[in-house]
Design a protein around this motif. Structure first.
Motif, PDB file in Angstrom:
ATOM      1  N   VAL A 334       0.832  -1.209   0.000  1.00  0.00           N
ATOM      2  CA  VAL A 334       0.000   0.000   0.000  1.00  0.00           C
ATOM      3  C   VAL A 334       0.863   1.254   0.000  1.00  0.00           C
ATOM      4  O   VAL A 334       0.587   2.218  -0.723  1.00  0.00           O
ATOM      5  CB  VAL A 334      -0.954  -0.007   1.220  1.00  0.00           C
ATOM      6  CG1 VAL A 334      -1.713   1.316   1.322  1.00  0.00           C
ATOM      7  CG2 VAL A 334      -1.942  -1.168   1.104  1.00  0.00           C
ATOM      8  N   ALA A 335       1.934   1.256   0.802  1.00  0.00           N
ATOM      9  CA  ALA A 335       2.808   2.432   0.861  1.00  0.00           C
ATOM     10  C   ALA A 335       3.477   2.696  -0.486  1.00  0.00           C
ATOM     11  O   ALA A 335       3.588   3.853  -0.922  1.00  0.00           O
ATOM     12  CB  ALA A 335       3.850   2.248   1.957  1.00  0.00           C
ATOM     13  N   ASP A 336       3.913   1.621  -1.161  1.00  0.00           N
ATOM     14  CA  ASP A 336       4.535   1.800  -2.477  1.00  0.00           C
ATOM     15  C   ASP A 336       3.538   2.343  -3.489  1.00  0.00           C
ATOM     16  O   ASP A 336       3.875   3.203  -4.321  1.00  0.00           O
ATOM     17  CB  ASP A 336       5.093   0.463  -2.978  1.00  0.00           C
ATOM     18  CG  ASP A 336       6.338   0.031  -2.219  1.00  0.00           C
ATOM     19  OD1 ASP A 336       6.893   0.858  -1.472  1.00  0.00           O
ATOM     20  OD2 ASP A 336       6.738  -1.149  -2.369  1.00  0.00           O
ATOM     21  N   LEU A 337       2.302   1.839  -3.441  1.00  0.00           N
ATOM     22  CA  LEU A 337       1.273   2.361  -4.346  1.00  0.00           C
ATOM     23  C   LEU A 337       0.974   3.821  -4.064  1.00  0.00           C
ATOM     24  O   LEU A 337       0.763   4.613  -4.988  1.00  0.00           O
ATOM     25  CB  LEU A 337      -0.013   1.539  -4.215  1.00  0.00           C
ATOM     26  CG  LEU A 337      -0.114   0.238  -5.012  1.00  0.00           C
ATOM     27  CD1 LEU A 337      -1.462  -0.416  -4.780  1.00  0.00           C
ATOM     28  CD2 LEU A 337       0.097   0.479  -6.491  1.00  0.00           C
ATOM     29  N   ALA A 338       0.948   4.190  -2.794  1.00  0.00           N
ATOM     30  CA  ALA A 338       0.703   5.588  -2.430  1.00  0.00           C
ATOM     31  C   ALA A 338       1.801   6.484  -2.990  1.00  0.00           C
ATOM     32  O   ALA A 338       1.533   7.566  -3.537  1.00  0.00           O
ATOM     33  CB  ALA A 338       0.610   5.724  -0.911  1.00  0.00           C
ATOM     34  N   ALA A 339       3.052   6.034  -2.861  1.00  0.00           N
ATOM     35  CA  ALA A 339       4.168   6.830  -3.370  1.00  0.00           C
ATOM     36  C   ALA A 339       4.128   6.930  -4.896  1.00  0.00           C
ATOM     37  O   ALA A 339       4.363   8.002  -5.465  1.00  0.00           O
ATOM     38  CB  ALA A 339       5.488   6.212  -2.912  1.00  0.00           C
ATOM     39  N   ALA A 340       3.818   5.815  -5.564  1.00  0.00           N
ATOM     40  CA  ALA A 340       3.809   5.806  -7.027  1.00  0.00           C
ATOM     41  C   ALA A 340       2.645   6.607  -7.608  1.00  0.00           C
ATOM     42  O   ALA A 340       2.765   7.201  -8.677  1.00  0.00           O
ATOM     43  CB  ALA A 340       3.759   4.367  -7.537  1.00  0.00           C
ATOM     44  N   SER A 341       1.520   6.598  -6.898  1.00  0.00           N
ATOM     45  CA  SER A 341       0.316   7.267  -7.415  1.00  0.00           C
ATOM     46  C   SER A 341       0.171   8.699  -6.931  1.00  0.00           C
ATOM     47  O   SER A 341      -0.595   9.479  -7.515  1.00  0.00           O
ATOM     48  CB  SER A 341      -0.929   6.475  -7.013  1.00  0.00           C
ATOM     49  OG  SER A 341      -1.075   6.469  -5.591  1.00  0.00           O
TER      50      SER A 341
END
Length: 471
Positions: A334-341
């Motif tokens: 979830v954290a990686d998706l938040a950073a990427a998006s």
């Protein structure tokens, strides 16, 4: 219940056959989705299983659930399991015909040998002759596994030779969405070593699935094992319908541990409503998990956990953004998706719920993480046939919602007026649905309508440059 016919076509039936140097398990795939788009018969793996008997038992357990009905048993089910290749593992999933049990076998990297795992999702043929052959599998001979067609053989065949048309209830599709929402709220609550796990599971009652008092059965950690109780004492985990764990009997002799998952907030005693729970048998190189709905007569499709995400256009737009970032990952961080998006974590979580409604993500309790898959069904029906969501949209469209600060008034179709109040971020309602479930099965249609109307009003005010403090 809305039902449709799902056509599932295979090149040939799946078989377990003798081959040079051992046995070969050939699992045939139907049409599915892969990173390169739709394929008629995708291929996900060709190699060896490191624990053949364990894999056979686990696959049979998933197939057992796919053909089972634990409620209204006179109506048989017959839906082939779903298989997903996640690059480092294979996942086999199924739902019971009644929609109350979700099964998943994860064949992990340690359970596979000698071949790369592909990416994609489709159905896999598990027919009756194959089930019989798997149940008789013995010895330690090498077992070659192929998931998908043989390339050379495909070129010699003209179209599918095996085609099934199975009834696919919309509640089955909604169940995939609701099960992952429920599981995302679970914590590990108990872990038993192999001997205690076998002892506990074999001692479970096989009757009605309820305790002696007529209420749900609970279990509480006791020493290295679990002790059944009919009361929701502190630290207890609900076991709704213990007979629904019967599929785990297939793999017990191979088990190395049993893990039990339940809601993060444990019951504190007294009269507590039944809750869902997940039961994971740890196997050599694999995991078999059964997730149970809160009651034998209660399928996951009616839990209502996805309604808030479906009711907001923000989550829909966020889900479209995240969908291009998913890459068939076995662990969606979830954290990686938040950073990427560039989205806040909470909006990412809401968008993942939205993606779950179309079967595009699942949730793995063992790793406390989402995973990417793409169900090979018309998942657009999930929202279209959700009655509460459909009714809420109709109420808003009919102008039946009036907002007044933290209160909303909804005039129902029959003329009754329902008052919806915001209590610490939770919308309560004066209707019978709220009185019966108290939010335990998601918001009622009146609360959903108020939520939609609020968001619509806020959007209008923002569009005119006015600070819309309507939230």
């Amino acid at each position: 219940m809305t039902r449709s016919l799902q056509a599932v076509a295979y090149r040939r039936p799946s078989v377990l056959e003798s081959a040079a140097g051992g046995r070969r398990l050939a699992l045939e795939t139907s049409a599915g989705l892969t990173p390169v788009g739709a394929e008629a018969h995708p291929r996900f793996f060709a190699g060896f299983l490191t624990a053949p008997q364990v894999a056979a038992a686990g696959l049979l357990a998933v197939a057992d659930v796919a053909v089972a009905r634990y409620y209204q048993r006179q109506l048989p089910a017959s839906l082939d399991p779903v298989v997903t290749g996640n690059g480092d593992r294979l996942r086999f999933e199924s739902f019971s015909g009644c929609g109350g049990v979700y099964a998943r076998l994860d064949v992990l990297e340690g359970g596979l040998d000698g071949g790369a795992v592909g990416h994609g999702t489709t159905n896999v043929d598990v027919n009756n002759p194959l089930r019989d052959a798997l149940s008789r599998l013995g010895g330690d001979d090498p077992l070659h596994l192929r998931v998908g067609p043989e390339e050379l053989a495909v070129t010699t065949l003209d179209g599918p030779v095996v085609e099934k048309k199975v009834p696919l209830p919309d509640r089955w599709l909604r169940g995939f969405a609701e099960a992952q929402v429920v599981a995302a709220g679970f914590d590990l609550r108990a872990e038993l070593p192999a001997a205690e796990a076998v002892r506990f599971l074999r001692a479970l009652p096989r009757g009605s699935g309820r305790g002696g008092s007529g209420g749900p059965l609970w279990v509480v950690p006791s020493g290295r094992g679990l002790r059944p109780t009919t009361r929701a004492v502190s630290g207890a985990v609900c076991l709704p319908g213990p007979e629904r764990l019967v599929a785990l009997q297939r793999v017990l002799r191979h088990a190395t541990a049993l893990r039990v998952y339940g809601p993060a907030v444990a019951p504190a005693g007294g009269s507590v409503a039944a809750t869902a729970s997940a039961w994971e048998v740890v196997l050599p190189g694999m995991r078999l998990t059964l997730t149970l709905s809160p009651d034998v007569s209660r399928g996951f499709s009616g839990e209502g956990g996805v309604l808030e995400a479906l009711a907001t256009d923000e989550a829909a737009a966020d889900a479209e953004l995240l969908s291009v970032l998913l890459a068939w990952e076995p662990r969606v961080d979830v954290a990686d998706l938040a950073a990427a998006s560039g989205l806040p974590v909470e909006r990412v979580r809401a968008a993942l719920v939205r993606l779950g409604t179309s079967g595009r993500v699942g949730y793995d309790t063992a790793e406390a993480a989402y995973f990417h898959r793409e169900l090979p069904y018309d998942a657009a029906r999930v929202e279209r046939h959700n009655p509460r969501l459909r009714s809420a949209r109709a109420l808003v469209a009919a102008g039946a919602v009036a907002l007044d600060g933290a209160t909303g008034t909804v005039t129902a179709e029959d003329g009754h007026i329902h008052r919806v109040r915001d209590e610490a971020g939770v919308l309560t309602c004066s209707c019978l649905w709220w009185a019966k479930y108290r939010g335990g099965r998601g918001p009622c249609k009146h609360a959903l309508a108020v939520r939609m109307a609020r968001r619509g009003t806020a959007a209008e005010l923002i569009g005119t440059g006015i600070d819309g403090g309507a939230r």
